[in-house]
Write a protein that holds these residues in place. Structure first.
Motif, PDB file in Angstrom:
ATOM      1  N   VAL A  68       0.820  -1.202   0.000  1.00 21.21           N
ATOM      2  CA  VAL A  68       0.000   0.000   0.000  1.00 21.21           C
ATOM      3  C   VAL A  68       0.854   1.252   0.000  1.00 21.21           C
ATOM      4  N   ALA A  69       1.936   1.206   0.771  1.00 18.54           N
ATOM      5  CA  ALA A  69       2.672   2.448   0.946  1.00 18.54           C
ATOM      6  C   ALA A  69       3.844   2.574   0.001  1.00 18.54           C
ATOM      7  N   ALA A 118     -10.574   6.913   5.805  1.00 17.52           N
ATOM      8  CA  ALA A 118     -10.224   5.657   5.147  1.00 17.52           C
ATOM      9  C   ALA A 118      -8.720   5.570   4.935  1.00 17.52           C
ATOM     10  N   LEU A 119      -8.105   6.676   4.522  1.00 16.39           N
ATOM     11  CA  LEU A 119      -6.667   6.668   4.280  1.00 16.39           C
ATOM     12  C   LEU A 119      -5.904   6.328   5.546  1.00 16.39           C
ATOM     13  N   ALA A 120      -6.297   6.959   6.645  1.00 19.98           N
ATOM     14  CA  ALA A 120      -5.604   6.698   7.907  1.00 19.98           C
ATOM     15  C   ALA A 120      -5.785   5.241   8.335  1.00 19.98           C
ATOM     16  N   ALA A 121      -6.986   4.716   8.128  1.00 21.28           N
ATOM     17  CA  ALA A 121      -7.238   3.335   8.535  1.00 21.28           C
ATOM     18  C   ALA A 121      -6.422   2.365   7.691  1.00 21.28           C
ATOM     19  N   MET A 122      -6.182   2.696   6.441  1.00 23.89           N
ATOM     20  CA  MET A 122      -5.422   1.813   5.560  1.00 23.89           C
ATOM     21  C   MET A 122      -4.027   1.559   6.105  1.00 23.89           C
ATOM     22  N   ARG A 123      -3.501   2.552   6.825  1.00 20.95           N
ATOM     23  CA  ARG A 123      -2.176   2.379   7.387  1.00 20.95           C
ATOM     24  C   ARG A 123      -2.121   1.222   8.358  1.00 20.95           C
ATOM     25  N   LEU A 124      -3.274   0.907   8.949  1.00 19.61           N
ATOM     26  CA  LEU A 124      -3.283  -0.172   9.930  1.00 19.61           C
ATOM     27  C   LEU A 124      -3.172  -1.541   9.276  1.00 19.61           C
ATOM     28  N   ALA A 125      -3.293  -1.605   7.953  1.00 20.10           N
ATOM     29  CA  ALA A 125      -3.259  -2.910   7.282  1.00 20.10           C
ATOM     30  C   ALA A 125      -1.971  -3.654   7.598  1.00 20.10           C
ATOM     31  N   LEU A 150       0.036  -3.322  10.130  1.00 21.10           N
ATOM     32  CA  LEU A 150       0.064  -3.754  11.519  1.00 21.10           C
ATOM     33  C   LEU A 150      -0.840  -4.957  11.735  1.00 21.10           C
ATOM     34  N   ALA A 172     -13.973   2.221   8.526  1.00 17.62           N
ATOM     35  CA  ALA A 172     -12.842   1.985   7.629  1.00 17.62           C
ATOM     36  C   ALA A 172     -11.959   0.859   8.156  1.00 17.62           C
ATOM     37  N   VAL A 216     -10.700  -2.549   6.452  1.00 17.15           N
ATOM     38  CA  VAL A 216      -9.293  -2.927   6.338  1.00 17.15           C
ATOM     39  C   VAL A 216      -9.068  -4.314   6.923  1.00 17.15           C
ATOM     40  N   VAL A 262      -7.626  -7.701   5.101  1.00 19.00           N
ATOM     41  CA  VAL A 262      -6.538  -8.539   5.605  1.00 19.00           C
ATOM     42  C   VAL A 262      -7.007  -9.986   5.743  1.00 19.00           C
ATOM     43  N   THR A 282      -0.895   8.955  11.298  1.00 15.03           N
ATOM     44  CA  THR A 282      -2.075   9.092  10.456  1.00 15.03           C
ATOM     45  C   THR A 282      -1.760   8.964   8.981  1.00 15.03           C
TER      46      THR A 282
END
Lengths: 273, 215, 489
Positions: free
Chosen positions: A11-12, A160-167, A169, B36, B40, B44, C96
């Motif tokens: 993603v990143a 949504a963008l911020a939550a995607m970062r948790l993928a 983790l 969200a 996610v 996963v 964030t």
């Protein structure tokens, strides 16, 4: 933490060389281009339109600079899925012409083979169009584009963008959950049902962990003023300029060429006809 | 600056003031982020399922006469779970779209069609929840929402993936994916949300507060 | 420079929705602009609730009830967004956006600051916390201390009048703790913001703050005054309730080293990796013996956790040998990684860093019964073992509670208990004292000392030097490539 996370989430990271012109194109334009091509392809089931698009896409890939090894590594799901979908159609497609094999509900005929090949190529073409999009889009730029250009509600896009970062983790959490189950004595396979129950239990735990991480993230974002009624500003500007319209024009051209060649060669086959 | 009189100087409570729970359809930050995050997590989980089970079953599923729809429910739970937890208009749609986007990004499936399937599937569940005015969260509503998501998925898949098949295949596929949606995405999701509520992880949602006892 | 904010509370209280007890009540507090305050109190005193309320993130009337008055610069906290910054405990959950510069700019964007001004503030804020990184550096590649400093920069860029720190260093290793503390000190030199810090470890902050307030779980304030006086007056009581007060350390457990040491696990030239192909530590030689504790220390990235997972039989060694002696293996073969999950239960128990990774069932009792059930032990035996552990860990009243609803210390005790119930010969612990208050620390240390005296072997991966001093018989230090083994005298 890095390599596995990058490979599994992707993603990143940007895969192709980031100095190519394609990277400066607005992500919304790339999204629109992929949609234009895909929706046109969906309209017909024939191998000519799909084939034309595939050829033109191959040229586009070269221009964008995606290396073959990277391409193969990231595209294997679609390379696997398209012949399989084609196979289903070969077996169960509308029968016409000569019958080659028959078994229960299966009728392999000229007609079904034609439709199967067309289906496989169509899925491949649609999938690869989407792939260019995903391999060259940066998620933050996409969010900026969706909110500033398409004017989708900023709170939803950024949330949504911020939550995607948790993928990333959560992927690590999944691995730890698996190790923990082995340590707790329940990791041995006990047949399909047993494995399924264990998997569901692990999935449930992952959801709990996701909710926990999400709640903390929500608090942190809210503490930084997110979601308040003030009109927000944008640190990064998302512009829609000439080169973006150019990409859209190219995609319209590709779609139109495919339709034209298909109609001219007599293969156009509207799905609702 | 925004002047917000939410914190007043007398004890307030939604219940004591009006006598019944006030339904607020405005999305809070925590609603957006949690919806969200569920999407996610679903993405996963699709990845985790894929590495465990998909490789082997692909060719087998390709040979089935429409019964492969039975597995479809697993890709539909995100929207129903999101709707049951957030309980606001658009939750099912938003969550399912995010799940689709994440599964495309992680690489389990490609293309514009992933996003369109997320949109369509989410809409299916969303419509059912809307028909119940976002007020009824019992298990049969969840089952109906799951079934609707299944039907939407069925129509979408038959147009995108299997446009050339016989009507028999279409009927079998549509029926099996609807059933799968009802059971996996509907009933199973409802139980999952109840289990999640019991862990205390849903403390900021009505879904969580209904289940946890006064402490 | 903006003035600091003034904080006032008059008879303020908050009750979370669905709870009968008030988290905070009858709070009277007056904080002058620019004051620096340390907020203390035992768990459950409502410190976190107060700080979240000041940041305006507790929620609305759906989330709970409030009474009295709480004001920041004369406004209700929800109206003072942007004047208040909140730094939370978990470094990962505050990041964030994907790039450093973007993440710091986020708060400014929310406040509607104009674009050029945003980037000016971003650079200033990063400088203020001492984070010298390019603006497009990926946030996923930051250490815990760096992530906390990044979050602090994000707060500073908003130019707040009130900065709130809710246990900012609880999840960090000693290096990270120092980083964050220094960043806060630097920040204080540059702004006149009012500061409120919540932290279990007083030593880190006592020189930075000039006032200490101790909250009373029964309501109101227990003590309020200058740092020296409050700590002198309340120090002992606070330490008894779990606060890490300098001068009142928790008691180290008594050890009676009667058990003879027999080898259970032997590692020779062991190399470990988590991702295939990327070796994080190599040429490790160690033995794990009955009745002895081995502490594994080293900086972040030195491979401590990976080594622990190898010793626990959960990850396969990358190279070299890890052998279980007959005494441990008892017929299951000499390589722990090849043992079945059930065989692992009675031989090596593992306690993970995050207890929530290990919870599988919906009640505490069921969690404890899981191991023995899997081993197919008779019902009376299961009941006996579970009751004994519940009593030993003072968790009888929690037997029917859902594991996820327990407090941090209770979760830690439960995760240790789940490993102990199947009576393994070796116990591997990953950061057992991470983020724990002094009381839990003391109980855990006593419990583990008891286990050692009974003959269990312990392997603990830890940053906590106190813990090593209390329990470690041997220390294995993993620096960047070569391990150095020392024996404690």
């Amino acid at each position: 933490m890095s390599r596995a996370t990058k490979e599994t989430t992707g993603v990143a990271t940007r895969i192709a060389d980031a100095t190519r012109p394609i990277h400066r194109v607005n992500p919304v334009a790339k999204l629109a281009a992929a949609f234009i091509i895909s929706l046109t392809l969906i309209a017909s089931i024939d191998w000519v339109s799909a084939g034309v698009v595939l050829l033109l896409e191959a040229a586009l890939f070269g221009w964008v600079g995606i290396r073959l090894s990277v391409f193969l590594r990231r595209s294997w799901p679609i390379l696997l899925a398209s012949p399989l979908a084609g196979l289903t159609t070969v077996l169960y497609g509308e029968p016409s012409g000569q019958l080659y094999w028959e078994f229960l509900f299966i009728h392999v005929t000229d007609g079904s083979i034609y439709l199967g090949v067309a289906t496989a190529l169509r899925i491949l073409a649609i999938g690869l169009a989407g792939m260019v999009m995903f391999l060259t889009i940066d998620p933050t730029d996409l969010a900026d584009g969706l909110a500033q250009v398409l004017r989708l509600p900023a709170r939803f896009v950024l949330g949504a963008l911020a939550a995607m970062r948790l993928a990333g983790l959560l992927v690590e959490d999944w691995r730890s959950l698996g190790l923990a189950r082995r340590a707790r004595g329940v990791g041995d396979s006990q047949g399909f049902v047993g494995k399924l129950r264990l998997w569901l239990n692990q999935a449930f735990s992952l959801l709990v962990l996701a909710l926990r991480r999400g709640s903390k993230l929500a608090t942190a974002m809210e503490a930084r003023g997110f979601g308040a009624d003030t009109r927000r500003s944008w640190a990064r500007e998302s512009v829609f300029v000439g080169r973006d319209w150019l990409l859209i024009a190219i995609s319209v051209l590709i779609a139109a060429t495919a339709v034209a060649v298909s109609i001219w060669s007599g293969h156009w086959n509207f799905i609702f006809g | 600056m925004v002047h917000d009189s939410r914190i007043e100087s007398i004890p307030t409570s939604a219940e004591t003031r009006t006598g019944k729970p006030r339904r607020n359809f405005r999305w809070r930050v925590v609603d957006i982020v949690i919806a969200a995050v569920i999407g996610v997590a679903a993405g996963v989980l699709f990845w985790a399922w894929g590495i465990a089970y998909e490789g082997v079953s692909g060719p087998i599923k390709a040979a089935l006469p429409g019964l492969q729809g039975i597995f479809g429910g697993g890709w539909l739970f995100a929207g129903v779970v999101g709707g049951l937890i957030i309980r606001k208009p658009g939750a099912a749609l938003f969550t399912e779209v995010i799940a689709a986007a994440v599964s495309a990004a992680i690489g389990t499936s490609w293309g514009v069609t992933t996003i369109t399937s997320g949109l369509v599937q989410g809409l299916g569940a969303e419509i059912v929840l809307a028909l119940f005015l976002y007020a009824n969260w019992r298990i049969y509503v969840a089952i109906l929402a799951g079934a609707a998501a299944g039907m939407a998925a069925g129509v979408h898949d038959l147009i995108v993936w299997y446009p050339g098949v016989t009507w028999m295949f279409r009927a079998i596929y549509f029926t099996s994916v609807t059933l799968s949606g009802a059971v996996i995405a509907g009933a199973l999701s409802w139980f999952a949300v109840r289990g999640l509520a019991r862990t205390g992880a849903l403390g900021r949602f009505a879904a969580g507060r209904e289940v946890t006892a006064d402490v | 420079m903006l003035r600091g904010s003034r904080v006032t509370a008059h008879g303020w209280g908050w009750r979370h929705a669905g709870r009968r007890a008030w988290a905070v009540h009858d709070l009277e507090l007056d904080i002058e602009p620019g004051e620096k305050l340390l907020l203390l109190g035992p768990s459950g005193a409502g410190k976190s609730t107060l700080v979240h309320a000041l940041a305006g993130v507790l929620g609305d009337s759906d989330d709970g009830d409030d009474t009295g008055q709480l004001r920041v610069d004369g406004l209700a906290p929800a109206a003072a967004r942007g004047r208040v910054g909140l730094l939370l405990q978990d470094p990962d959950s505050q990041v964030t956006l994907a790039r450093v510069g973007d993440d710091v700019a986020f708060g400014c964007e929310n406040l509607g600051v104009e674009r050029d001004e945003i980037w000016r503030r971003v650079r200033e804020a990063l400088d203020a916390v001492g984070l010298d990184l390019p603006l497009d550096h990926p946030t996923s590649r930051l250490s815990g201390g760096q992530k906390q400093r990044l979050a602090l920069a994000g707060i500073l860029a908003m130019r707040p009048g009130l900065v709130l720190l809710d246990e900012p260093t609880a999840n960090l290793d000693p290096g990270g703790v120092a980083e964050v503390r220094d960043a806060v000190a630097r920040m204080l030199e540059r702004t006149r913001a009012t500061l409120i810090v919540i932290e279990h470890r007083v030593g880190t902050w006592q020189d930075l703050v000039d006032r200490v307030v101790v909250l009373d779980p029964e309501g109101g304030v227990l003590a309020d005054g200058g740092t020296r006086e409050v700590l002198a007056g309340q120090g002992a009581q606070l330490a008894a309730r779990g606060v890490w007060v300098p001068g009142h350390p928790p008691a180290h457990p008594q050890r009676q080293r009667q058990v003879p040491a027999h080898q259970l696990l032997v590692a020779q030239d062991l190399s470990v990796s988590r991702i295939p192909g990327v070796v994080v530590a190599s040429d490790i030689r160690l033995t794990v013996n009955t009745g002895r504790a081995l502490a594994v220390t080293g900086p972040n990235g030195s491979g401590k956790s990976t080594l622990a997972l190898n010793l626990a039989g959960l990850l396969a060694p990358a190279a070299g040998e890890l052998r279980a002696t007959d005494r441990l293996a008892q017929g299951a073969g000499s390589e722990p990684i090849r043992w079945k999950s059930r065989e692992l239960l009675t031989r090596i128990g593992t306690v993970f860093q995050d207890p929530e990774h290990q919870f599988l069932t919906s009640t505490v009792r069921a969690e404890l019964e899981l191991g023995p059930r899997t081993l197919k032990l008779p019902e009376e035996e299961i009941r006996a073992r579970v009751d004994e552990l519940l009593q030993r860990l003072r968790m009888e009243h929690l037997a029917q509670a859902n594991p996820f609803t327990l407090s941090g210390g209770e979760k830690r005790r439960l995760s240790v208990a789940t490993a102990l119930v199947s009576k393994p010969q070796v116990l591997v612990l990953d950061e057992p004292t991470f983020g724990q208050d002094a009381q839990t620390w003391q109980e855990l240390a006593a419990l583990l000392a008891g286990l050692l005296d009974e003959g269990t072997a312990l392997v603990a991966v830890t940053h906590d030097l106190d813990f090593v001093a209390a329990l470690g018989d041997r220390t294995l230090e993993l620096p960047a490539p070569h391990p150095v083994e020392q024996v404690r005298s």
